[in-house]
Design a protein around this motif. Structure first.
Motif, PDB file in Angstrom:
ATOM      1  N   VAL A  85       0.860  -1.366  -0.017  1.00 44.48           N
ATOM      2  CA  VAL A  85       0.114  -0.139  -0.022  1.00 44.48           C
ATOM      3  C   VAL A  85       0.897   1.011  -0.002  1.00 44.48           C
ATOM      4  O   VAL A  85       1.837   1.321   0.811  1.00 44.48           O
ATOM      5  CB  VAL A  85      -0.972   0.023   1.225  1.00 44.48           C
ATOM      6  N   LEU A  86       0.655   2.160  -1.064  1.00 49.00           N
ATOM      7  CA  LEU A  86       1.390   3.405  -1.010  1.00 49.00           C
ATOM      8  C   LEU A  86       3.146   3.137  -1.090  1.00 49.00           C
ATOM      9  O   LEU A  86       3.660   3.819  -0.444  1.00 49.00           O
ATOM     10  CB  LEU A  86       0.948   4.371   0.113  1.00 49.00           C
ATOM     11  N   GLY A  87       3.314   2.116  -1.958  1.00 42.95           N
ATOM     12  CA  GLY A  87       4.731   1.709  -1.925  1.00 42.95           C
ATOM     13  C   GLY A  87       5.309   1.023  -0.808  1.00 42.95           C
ATOM     14  O   GLY A  87       6.474   0.823  -0.853  1.00 42.95           O
ATOM     15  N   ARG A  88       4.613   0.810   0.261  1.00 42.95           N
ATOM     16  CA  ARG A  88       5.054   0.428   1.679  1.00 42.95           C
ATOM     17  C   ARG A  88       4.418  -1.207   1.624  1.00 42.95           C
ATOM     18  O   ARG A  88       3.190  -1.468   1.638  1.00 42.95           O
ATOM     19  CB  ARG A  88       4.571   1.141   2.909  1.00 42.95           C
ATOM     20  N   ARG A  89       5.375  -2.412   2.112  1.00 40.42           N
ATOM     21  CA  ARG A  89       4.809  -3.673   2.515  1.00 40.42           C
ATOM     22  C   ARG A  89       4.486  -3.572   3.834  1.00 40.42           C
ATOM     23  O   ARG A  89       5.005  -2.974   4.679  1.00 40.42           O
ATOM     24  CB  ARG A  89       5.638  -4.638   2.014  1.00 40.42           C
ATOM     25  N   ILE A  90       3.168  -3.959   4.093  1.00 37.72           N
ATOM     26  CA  ILE A  90       2.537  -4.044   5.345  1.00 37.72           C
ATOM     27  C   ILE A  90       1.955  -5.419   5.634  1.00 37.72           C
ATOM     28  O   ILE A  90       1.638  -6.111   4.727  1.00 37.72           O
ATOM     29  CB  ILE A  90       1.503  -2.994   5.724  1.00 37.72           C
ATOM     30  N   PRO A  91       1.872  -5.952   6.992  1.00 37.19           N
ATOM     31  CA  PRO A  91       1.932  -7.297   7.218  1.00 37.19           C
ATOM     32  C   PRO A  91       0.477  -7.861   6.896  1.00 37.19           C
ATOM     33  O   PRO A  91       0.142  -9.025   6.736  1.00 37.19           O
ATOM     34  CB  PRO A  91       2.026  -7.595   8.593  1.00 37.19           C
ATOM     35  N   ALA A  92      -0.548  -6.946   6.740  1.00 38.02           N
ATOM     36  CA  ALA A  92      -1.894  -7.398   6.502  1.00 38.02           C
ATOM     37  C   ALA A  92      -2.595  -5.968   5.782  1.00 38.02           C
ATOM     38  O   ALA A  92      -2.207  -4.849   6.111  1.00 38.02           O
ATOM     39  CB  ALA A  92      -2.621  -7.598   7.918  1.00 38.02           C
ATOM     40  N   PRO A  93      -3.675  -6.278   5.323  1.00 37.16           N
ATOM     41  CA  PRO A  93      -4.648  -4.951   4.581  1.00 37.16           C
ATOM     42  C   PRO A  93      -5.204  -4.233   5.412  1.00 37.16           C
ATOM     43  O   PRO A  93      -6.347  -4.176   5.316  1.00 37.16           O
ATOM     44  CB  PRO A  93      -5.309  -5.776   3.499  1.00 37.16           C
ATOM     45  N   LEU A  94      -4.721  -3.981   6.738  1.00 37.99           N
ATOM     46  CA  LEU A  94      -5.462  -3.010   7.597  1.00 37.99           C
ATOM     47  C   LEU A  94      -4.562  -1.968   8.323  1.00 37.99           C
ATOM     48  O   LEU A  94      -3.288  -2.097   8.314  1.00 37.99           O
ATOM     49  CB  LEU A  94      -5.802  -4.238   8.638  1.00 37.99           C
ATOM     50  N   ALA A  95      -5.306  -0.833   8.504  1.00 39.33           N
ATOM     51  CA  ALA A  95      -4.672   0.216   9.228  1.00 39.33           C
ATOM     52  C   ALA A  95      -5.591   0.928  10.391  1.00 39.33           C
ATOM     53  O   ALA A  95      -6.876   0.392  10.003  1.00 39.33           O
ATOM     54  CB  ALA A  95      -4.126   1.335   8.525  1.00 39.33           C
ATOM     55  N   LEU A  96      -5.244   1.308  11.340  1.00 44.01           N
ATOM     56  CA  LEU A  96      -5.940   2.084  12.320  1.00 44.01           C
ATOM     57  C   LEU A  96      -6.406   3.333  11.741  1.00 44.01           C
ATOM     58  O   LEU A  96      -5.593   4.174  11.603  1.00 44.01           O
ATOM     59  CB  LEU A  96      -5.634   2.068  13.754  1.00 44.01           C
ATOM     60  N   ALA A  97      -7.704   3.728  11.631  1.00 47.30           N
ATOM     61  CA  ALA A  97      -8.114   4.871  10.892  1.00 47.30           C
ATOM     62  C   ALA A  97      -7.911   6.046  11.939  1.00 47.30           C
ATOM     63  O   ALA A  97      -7.854   5.918  13.090  1.00 47.30           O
ATOM     64  CB  ALA A  97      -9.556   4.886  10.686  1.00 47.30           C
ATOM     65  N   PRO A  98      -7.828   7.425  11.449  1.00 51.86           N
ATOM     66  CA  PRO A  98      -7.647   8.596  12.492  1.00 51.86           C
ATOM     67  C   PRO A  98      -8.711   8.665  13.322  1.00 51.86           C
ATOM     68  O   PRO A  98      -9.952   8.678  12.521  1.00 51.86           O
ATOM     69  CB  PRO A  98      -7.326   9.528  11.459  1.00 51.86           C
ATOM     70  N   VAL A  99      -8.702   8.596  14.478  1.00 50.78           N
ATOM     71  CA  VAL A  99     -10.106   8.815  15.453  1.00 50.78           C
ATOM     72  C   VAL A  99      -9.402  10.054  16.342  1.00 50.78           C
ATOM     73  O   VAL A  99      -8.476   9.858  17.002  1.00 50.78           O
ATOM     74  CB  VAL A  99     -10.429   7.758  16.135  1.00 50.78           C
ATOM     75  N   GLY A 100     -10.005  11.136  16.417  1.00 51.30           N
ATOM     76  CA  GLY A 100      -9.460  12.277  17.179  1.00 51.30           C
ATOM     77  C   GLY A 100      -9.912  12.038  18.787  1.00 51.30           C
ATOM     78  O   GLY A 100     -10.625  11.255  19.050  1.00 51.30           O
ATOM     79  N   VAL A 101      -9.513  12.903  19.495  1.00 55.07           N
ATOM     80  CA  VAL A 101      -9.772  13.157  20.908  1.00 55.07           C
ATOM     81  C   VAL A 101      -9.847  12.028  21.597  1.00 55.07           C
ATOM     82  O   VAL A 101     -10.779  11.481  22.401  1.00 55.07           O
ATOM     83  CB  VAL A 101     -10.786  13.940  21.172  1.00 55.07           C
ATOM     84  N   LEU A 102      -9.089  10.869  21.421  1.00 57.12           N
ATOM     85  CA  LEU A 102      -9.150   9.632  22.183  1.00 57.12           C
ATOM     86  C   LEU A 102      -8.952   9.581  23.768  1.00 57.12           C
ATOM     87  O   LEU A 102      -9.386   8.894  24.612  1.00 57.12           O
ATOM     88  CB  LEU A 102      -8.079   8.631  21.620  1.00 57.12           C
TER      89      LEU A 102
END
Length: 399
Positions: A85-102
Motif C-alpha cells: 500500500v502506497l509503496g510500503r509492504r505491510i503485514p496485513a491489509p489493515l490500518a487503524l483509521a484516524p480517530v480524534g480526541v481519544l
C-alpha cells in the motif's frame, strides 16, 4: 507475524487454565458494552452519526448485501496477508483509521492505540485532532509504520508547520480528510451540548504548534479560551477547492491520500491532481445524513482509478468478513475506526490489540475457508454476482 488464526488457539488454550477473553470476540458487541461503561458524552461523540444515522446504517447495509461464495478443495496452506500500500509492504491489509480526541475514552489516549498498532504490525493513522501531540504518538511506535491525517486548516502557515512536524516525526504518508469542511449536524453531541474541542480536548497538535501559537496574543497556558477560539476560527474551511491541492504537494514529498471520496469523478480528479491514493469513506456516516453507503461507492471508484492510484476503504467495517468483502470489491486495504476506539475505552492498549487480533484472525479464517491464500487473490468473483450488483445499485441489476 505468526498466522493470524493462531489467536483463536491461544484463546482456547487459555481457557484450559480458566482464562477467558475480557472483551467479546464478536466485535459487533463492543458498541453495546462501550455504551454501558463509557459516559454519555464520550460514547455519544464516538458512536454518533449525522442526523438520524441513515448513512451509518447504509454503510452496514451495503456490506451486508455483499455475499461471499466459498470455494472448495483449494490449497490454502501458507497464507500470506502481506499487502503493498502506497509503496510500503505491510503485514496485513489493515490500518487503524484516524480517530480524534481519544483521551475522552481512555487516559492513555493515542499513544496506547499507537503502541497496540505497532505491536500487531498495523499502520496507525494519527489524527490532527488528537489529544496527544503527533511527536509523542510517533515516539510510542518506535520504527513502526505510521501515517498522518490532516484536517486542512485555513491558516497555510499552520498547515505547513504540521506537515514539517509530521515528516520530522517519521510519518510516511499524508491522509487529507476532505469531507469535513464544516461540522455536521450531530444530534447525540447536540443533545449533550458537548464538543470536546471547546474544552481544549483534541487540540494538542495545535496548542503545541509554533505557527499556531504565533497567532495568539497570549500563550495557551495563560488564555485557554482565546486559544480555543483561535482554533475554532481556523479548523474548518469550506472555501478549499481542487487547485489548492498543489499547495499540499509542494509541502509534502511523500504519498498523499484523499479521504472522503465517494464519487468516481472526484476520484479521477484526485488522480489527475497527482495524488497517490483515495479512501472511499463517508466518515462513518458522521457528515452527510442520507448519503450513499461507502461500500456502494467503492466499485465505481475502483473502476475509475484503481489502475492509477491505491484505493482504500473505511466506514462500517466491524468484522473480518467485512474486510474480505471490501477487498473483493476492489479496495487495496481497509481502515478500522470505531471498534478500536471502543477497545481502547474498554481495555486500553490491550483492548486495541484484542480488536486488531480478532479482526485479522477472522479475516484470515474467512480467506482460507473461502478458498483463498492472499488478499491480492480477491476480486468480485469471490462474491455473489447478484450481491455485487446490489451493493453498487441497491435497486438491483438492470435489464
Amino acid at each position: 507475524m505468526a498466522d493470524r488464526v493462531d489467536y483463536q488457539y491461544e484463546i482456547y488454550l487459555n481457557g484450559m487454565a480458566g482464562l477467558r477473553p475480557s472483551l467479546p470476540t464478536d466485535l459487533t458487541r463492543l458498541e453495546e458494552l462501550a455504551a454501558e461503561r463509557l459516559g454519555p458524552e464520550a460514547f455519544g461523540y464516538v458512536a454518533g452519526s449525522a442526523g438520524s444515522g441513515r448513512t451509518a446504517r447504509a454503510n452496514r447495509e451495503a456490506l451486508d448485501r455483499a455475499r461471499i461464495v466459498p470455494r472448495m478443495l483449494r490449497d490454502v496452506t501458507g497464507r500470506d496477508l502481506t499487502t503493498e500500500v502506497l509503496g510500503r509492504r505491510i503485514p496485513a491489509p489493515l490500518a487503524l483509521a484516524p480517530v480524534g480526541v481519544l483521551s475522552i475514552v481512555h487516559p492513555d489516549a493515542e499513544p496506547a492505540a499507537a503502541r497496540a498498532a505497532a505491536a500487531q504490525g498495523v499502520p496507525f493513522v494519527a489524527s490532527s485532532a488528537s489529544s496527544t501531540p503527533m511527536e509523542e504518538v510517533a515516539a510510542a511506535m518506535g520504527d513502526a509504520e505510521r501515517w498522518f491525517q490532516l484536517y486542512w486548516a485555513k491558516d497555510r502557515e499552520v498547515t505547513a508547520s504540521f506537515l514539517r512536524r509530521a515528516r520530522a516525526a517519521g510519518y510516511t504518508a499524508l491522509f487529507v480528510t476532505l469531507d469535513t469542511p464544516l461540522l455536521a449536524w450531530r444530534p447525540r453531541d447536540l443533545d449533550q451540548a458537548y464538543l470536546p474541542f471547546l474544552q481544549g480536548i483534541g487540540t494538542a497538535n495545535y496548542f503545541t504548534d509554533p505557527a499556531f501559537r504565533a497567532g495568539l496574543a497570549k500563550p495557551v497556558e495563560e488564555d485557554l479560551n482565546a486559544a480555543v477560539l483561535h482554533f475554532v476560527g481556523m479548523f474548518a474551511d469550506p472555501g478549499k477547492s481542487w487547485p489548492d491541492l498543489a499547495f499540499l504537494r509542494e509541502q509534502w514529498a511523500g504519498p498523499i491520500v484523499l479521504k472522503g471520496i465517494q464519487h468516481p469523478d472526484d476520484a479521477r480528479m484526485a488522480a489527475d491532481a497527482g495524488m497517490d491514493g483515495v479512501v472511499v469513506s463517508n466518515h462513518g456516516g458522521r457528515q452527510v445524513n442520507g448519503a450513499i453507503g461507502a461500500a456502494e461507492a467503492l466499485p465505481a471508484v475502483v473502476r475509475a482509478v484503481g489502475d492509477r492510484l491505491d484505493v482504500l476503504f473505511d466506514s462500517g467495517v466491524r468484522t473480518g468478513d467485512d474486510v474480505f468483502k471490501a477487498l473483493a470489491l476492489g479496495a487495496r486495504a481497509v481502515l478500522l475506526g470505531r471498534p478500536y476506539a471502543y477497545g481502547l475505552g474498554l481495555g486500553g492498549q490491550s483492548g486495541v490489540e484484542h480488536v486488531i487480533r480478532c479482526l485479522l484472525a477472522e479475516f484470515d479464517l474467512t480467506l482460507a475457508l473461502s478458498g483463498h491464500r492472499r488478499p491480492a487473490d480477491l476480486g468480485p468473483d469471490a462474491l455473489s454476482a447478484a450481491a455485487v450488483a446490489t451493493v453498487a445499485d441497491p435497486a438491483g441489476p438492470k435489464g
